[in-house]
Structure formats: C-alpha cells, structure tokens
Design a protein around this motif. Structure first.
Motif, PDB file in Angstrom:
ATOM      1  N   SER A 146      62.019   9.582 -51.397  1.00 19.84           N
ATOM      2  CA  SER A 146      61.933  10.377 -53.021  1.00 19.84           C
ATOM      3  C   SER A 146      60.880  11.472 -52.781  1.00 19.84           C
ATOM      4  N   ARG A 147      61.624  11.792 -54.014  1.00 20.62           N
ATOM      5  CA  ARG A 147      60.703  13.245 -54.304  1.00 20.62           C
ATOM      6  C   ARG A 147      59.299  12.879 -54.448  1.00 20.62           C
ATOM      7  N   ALA A 148      58.572  11.719 -54.605  1.00 21.17           N
ATOM      8  CA  ALA A 148      57.224  11.420 -54.742  1.00 21.17           C
ATOM      9  C   ALA A 148      57.203  11.540 -53.573  1.00 21.17           C
ATOM     10  N   THR A 149      57.204  10.807 -53.053  1.00 19.66           N
ATOM     11  CA  THR A 149      57.136  10.654 -51.309  1.00 19.66           C
ATOM     12  C   THR A 149      57.264  12.341 -50.976  1.00 19.66           C
ATOM     13  N   ALA A 150      57.591  13.196 -50.588  1.00 19.63           N
ATOM     14  CA  ALA A 150      57.999  13.933 -50.331  1.00 19.63           C
ATOM     15  C   ALA A 150      57.191  14.755 -50.502  1.00 19.63           C
ATOM     16  N   MET A 151      56.544  15.098 -51.652  1.00 18.76           N
ATOM     17  CA  MET A 151      55.526  15.605 -52.369  1.00 18.76           C
ATOM     18  C   MET A 151      54.045  15.084 -52.135  1.00 18.76           C
ATOM     19  N   ALA A 152      54.047  13.694 -51.653  1.00 24.67           N
ATOM     20  CA  ALA A 152      52.819  13.414 -51.016  1.00 24.67           C
ATOM     21  C   ALA A 152      52.240  13.580 -50.232  1.00 24.67           C
ATOM     22  N   LEU A 153      53.497  13.407 -49.125  1.00 26.65           N
ATOM     23  CA  LEU A 153      53.472  13.814 -47.544  1.00 26.65           C
ATOM     24  C   LEU A 153      52.873  15.625 -47.335  1.00 26.65           C
ATOM     25  N   ALA A 154      54.082  16.531 -48.323  1.00 31.38           N
ATOM     26  CA  ALA A 154      53.064  17.836 -48.276  1.00 31.38           C
ATOM     27  C   ALA A 154      52.227  18.276 -48.544  1.00 31.38           C
ATOM     28  N   LEU A 155      51.865  17.303 -49.391  1.00 35.15           N
ATOM     29  CA  LEU A 155      49.920  17.766 -49.815  1.00 35.15           C
ATOM     30  C   LEU A 155      48.980  16.812 -48.932  1.00 35.15           C
ATOM     31  N   TYR A 156      49.713  15.778 -48.745  1.00 32.13           N
ATOM     32  CA  TYR A 156      48.831  15.633 -47.627  1.00 32.13           C
ATOM     33  C   TYR A 156      47.715  16.059 -46.392  1.00 32.13           C
ATOM     34  N   GLY A 157      49.638  16.995 -45.751  1.00 31.11           N
ATOM     35  CA  GLY A 157      49.391  18.385 -44.797  1.00 31.11           C
ATOM     36  C   GLY A 157      48.832  19.183 -45.485  1.00 31.11           C
ATOM     37  N   ALA A 158      48.953  19.518 -46.489  1.00 28.06           N
ATOM     38  CA  ALA A 158      47.742  20.333 -46.597  1.00 28.06           C
ATOM     39  C   ALA A 158      46.788  20.276 -46.379  1.00 28.06           C
ATOM     40  N   LYS A 159      46.102  19.130 -46.942  1.00 29.52           N
ATOM     41  CA  LYS A 159      44.591  19.197 -47.230  1.00 29.52           C
ATOM     42  C   LYS A 159      44.188  18.782 -46.151  1.00 29.52           C
ATOM     43  N   TYR A 160      45.239  17.960 -44.809  1.00 30.53           N
ATOM     44  CA  TYR A 160      44.644  17.782 -43.668  1.00 30.53           C
ATOM     45  C   TYR A 160      44.490  19.336 -42.780  1.00 30.53           C
ATOM     46  N   ASN A 161      45.802  20.214 -43.642  1.00 30.64           N
ATOM     47  CA  ASN A 161      45.369  21.706 -42.770  1.00 30.64           C
ATOM     48  C   ASN A 161      43.589  22.299 -43.488  1.00 30.64           C
ATOM     49  N   ALA A 162      43.817  22.294 -44.416  1.00 28.96           N
ATOM     50  CA  ALA A 162      42.116  22.540 -44.689  1.00 28.96           C
ATOM     51  C   ALA A 162      40.749  21.319 -44.017  1.00 28.96           C
ATOM     52  N   VAL A 163      41.331  19.942 -43.491  1.00 33.71           N
ATOM     53  CA  VAL A 163      40.239  19.184 -43.272  1.00 33.71           C
ATOM     54  C   VAL A 163      39.905  20.154 -41.192  1.00 33.71           C
ATOM     55  N   LEU A 164      41.041  20.410 -41.387  1.00 27.45           N
ATOM     56  CA  LEU A 164      40.397  20.530 -39.896  1.00 27.45           C
ATOM     57  C   LEU A 164      40.403  22.178 -39.388  1.00 27.45           C
ATOM     58  N   LEU A 165      40.196  23.390 -40.979  1.00 33.35           N
ATOM     59  CA  LEU A 165      39.785  24.736 -40.699  1.00 33.35           C
ATOM     60  C   LEU A 165      38.457  24.564 -40.754  1.00 33.35           C
ATOM     61  N   MET A 166      38.093  22.698 -42.007  1.00 33.20           N
ATOM     62  CA  MET A 166      36.057  22.940 -42.279  1.00 33.20           C
ATOM     63  C   MET A 166      35.772  22.236 -40.837  1.00 33.20           C
ATOM     64  N   ALA A 167      36.513  21.724 -40.125  1.00 36.37           N
ATOM     65  CA  ALA A 167      35.710  21.451 -39.085  1.00 36.37           C
ATOM     66  C   ALA A 167      35.504  22.227 -38.144  1.00 36.37           C
ATOM     67  N   ASP A 168      36.366  22.835 -37.893  1.00 36.98           N
ATOM     68  CA  ASP A 168      36.140  24.107 -36.886  1.00 36.98           C
ATOM     69  C   ASP A 168      35.050  25.109 -36.876  1.00 36.98           C
ATOM     70  N   HIS A 169      34.509  25.558 -38.696  1.00 31.88           N
ATOM     71  CA  HIS A 169      33.941  26.362 -39.391  1.00 31.88           C
ATOM     72  C   HIS A 169      32.317  24.715 -38.824  1.00 31.88           C
ATOM     73  N   LEU A 170      32.811  23.923 -39.324  1.00 33.68           N
ATOM     74  CA  LEU A 170      31.746  23.548 -39.049  1.00 33.68           C
ATOM     75  C   LEU A 170      30.901  23.165 -37.973  1.00 33.68           C
ATOM     76  N   ALA A 171      32.094  22.938 -37.083  1.00 37.71           N
ATOM     77  CA  ALA A 171      31.050  22.806 -35.605  1.00 37.71           C
ATOM     78  C   ALA A 171      30.987  24.369 -35.317  1.00 37.71           C
ATOM     79  N   SER A 172      31.042  25.355 -35.152  1.00 40.08           N
ATOM     80  CA  SER A 172      30.969  25.872 -35.325  1.00 40.08           C
ATOM     81  C   SER A 172      29.699  26.894 -34.964  1.00 40.08           C
ATOM     82  N   LYS A 173      29.320  25.696 -36.400  1.00 42.30           N
ATOM     83  CA  LYS A 173      27.800  25.991 -36.725  1.00 42.30           C
ATOM     84  C   LYS A 173      26.870  24.907 -36.140  1.00 42.30           C
ATOM     85  N   GLY A 174      26.928  24.478 -35.711  1.00 41.85           N
ATOM     86  CA  GLY A 174      26.096  23.249 -35.334  1.00 41.85           C
ATOM     87  C   GLY A 174      26.152  21.624 -35.784  1.00 41.85           C
ATOM     88  N   LEU A 175      26.651  21.480 -36.678  1.00 45.66           N
ATOM     89  CA  LEU A 175      26.750  20.817 -37.404  1.00 45.66           C
ATOM     90  C   LEU A 175      27.927  19.726 -37.975  1.00 45.66           C
TER      91      LEU A 175
END
Length: 239
Positions: free
Chosen positions: A50-79
């Motif tokens: 459904s369109r709702a499912t497609a949009m939800a999975l696109a949103l999750y993908g965008a959010k997961y990409n943000a998590v990966l960026l933040m994880a790299d940032h925190l790891a680089s600071k030793g946090l």
C-alpha cells in the motif's frame, strides 16, 4: 507497575555505564552528544504494497540512515559504547522512536517509488533508551510459548524498526530457525523490504545454508539494500 519500576532502575544503572573514562563532565554535557542531520531514502513499492506501507518504510530508511551517521559521530568522540552483536537490534529501535521532521515526501504512481527527506535530531540518550527498550523486549520474548515462536503473530500496525529488531535478537542468540519462521511471517506484511531479506540471509548463513543465503541476499540487493549487494560478492565473487 513492577515493570515501570524495573525500567527506571535499569535506566539509572545505564546512566552510570555511560560515564566514560577520560571524558570530562563539560564535554559530556556539550552538544557533542546530539546532532541534527538531513537524510533521504527511497523505497520502491511492489505488488501488494500500500502507499502507506511504502511511505512508512521510506521514513524508516531515512531515520535509520540518520542513526548510522550519529553512531559514527558518537563513536569518533568515544561516547558510544560498543554494542557488539546487539548493535543492529538497538540501532533499529533508535530509528523507531527518534525525533524527526519531514522536509519533503513524494510518491510516484508511475514508478511506485516513495521518497522521504527528513531533518532528525539524534542524541546519545536515544541510544540509551533503545538499549533499555531492547532489554525489555528480550525479557518478554524469553517467556514466549512454543506456539508463539512457531506461529508468531504479526501486528497489522506498521512498526518496521521494532519488528526487524526482534529478528536480529533471534539471530544474535543463534535461534536461526525461529528467525526464519518469524521473518517468513513478517514477509507477508513487507514482501518487498530489502532489509528483511538481508536479515533472512544472516539466519541462513548461521544455518550454513549458503545457497539460500545467496538467494536471500540477491533478493535484498534487487530490492535496493546496498549492504546485501556487497555481501553477495563476498560470498559468491564473480569469475
């Protein structure tokens, strides 16, 4: 009430765990623990999506990409602590609940592609809360009956981060068959989600079923999961 009390106590303990040696209180309280980022993700809807499912999975993908960026940032600071083999299940739950604002979203009827661009604010606390939530889910799943594990009930509610994290917990515990059974049920809900097929490939690899693992990776790659495309070449390099 007992569960709420237990969660509060666990949170107190984990606050102590996150007191890293060599990190000053001033640094720990600074904005280095939080980051705003803009990410975008596209999901190609398939037959039955459904369109709702497609949009939800696109949103999750965008959010997961943000998590990966933040994880790299925190790891680089030793946090950021090293989550080891719990990383994927925890990262999924961070994405599941993190704060975000949609900048732009679209759905192409012609190409059946859902695209979402978001502005996210991710913090170290998001990872702490996700770890607590992960432990709570693990405690609940520990008491599942045999029938609940062999015939898992998949909620109609669209919650990809929470749902795929359960599969990763099975995989971490080497409960390969339970992971496959659960993912088979989840696939009926998300038949074109590359992340799901990547998780299924991990379970097949754990069972030493290389052909099935490559087949699942091929499906994941075809559905747009770049990690799966890389792993295919590692398992079955071209001649």
């Amino acid at each position: 009430m007992k569960l709420k009390t237990a969660v509060k106590l666990l949170l107190s303990v984990m606050v102590l765990v996150y007191s890293y040696p060599g990190v000053s209180q001033a640094e720990a309280d600074s904005s280095v623990q939080e980051m705003q980022t803009v990410t975008v993700f596209s999901y190609r809807a398939g037959t039955g999506d459904s369109r709702a499912t497609a949009m939800a999975l696109a949103l999750y993908g965008a959010k997961y990409n943000a998590v990966l960026l933040m994880a790299d940032h925190l790891a680089s600071k030793g946090l950021l602590k090293d989550y080891g083999d719990r990383k994927m299940e925890i990262f999924c739950l961070v994405a599941d609940e993190m704060g975000h604002r949609i900048i732009d979203e679209s759905f192409s009827e012609k190409d059946r592609i859902a695209t979402i661009k978001i502005n996210s604010r991710v913090s170290l606390n998001d990872f702490v809360r996700a770890e607590i939530r992960n432990a709570a889910f693990e405690k609940i799943e520990k008491h599942f009956s045999f029938q609940e594990e062999m015939e898992p009930v998949v909620s109609p509610t669209i919650a990809p981060g929470q749902e795929i994290s359960r599969a990763y917990r099975y995989i971490r515990k080497h409960h390969w068959r339970m992971a496959i059974i659960y993912l088979d049920h989840l696939e009926k809900k998300y038949p074109h989600w590359g992340t799901l097929f990547l998780a299924k490939a991990m379970a097949y690899m754990g069972m030493h079923e290389a052909d099935r693992a490559i087949s699942a990776l091929t499906s994941a790659c075809y559905l747009g999961d770049q990690d799966a495309c890389i792993k295919i070449n590692e398992l079955d390099p071209p001649d």
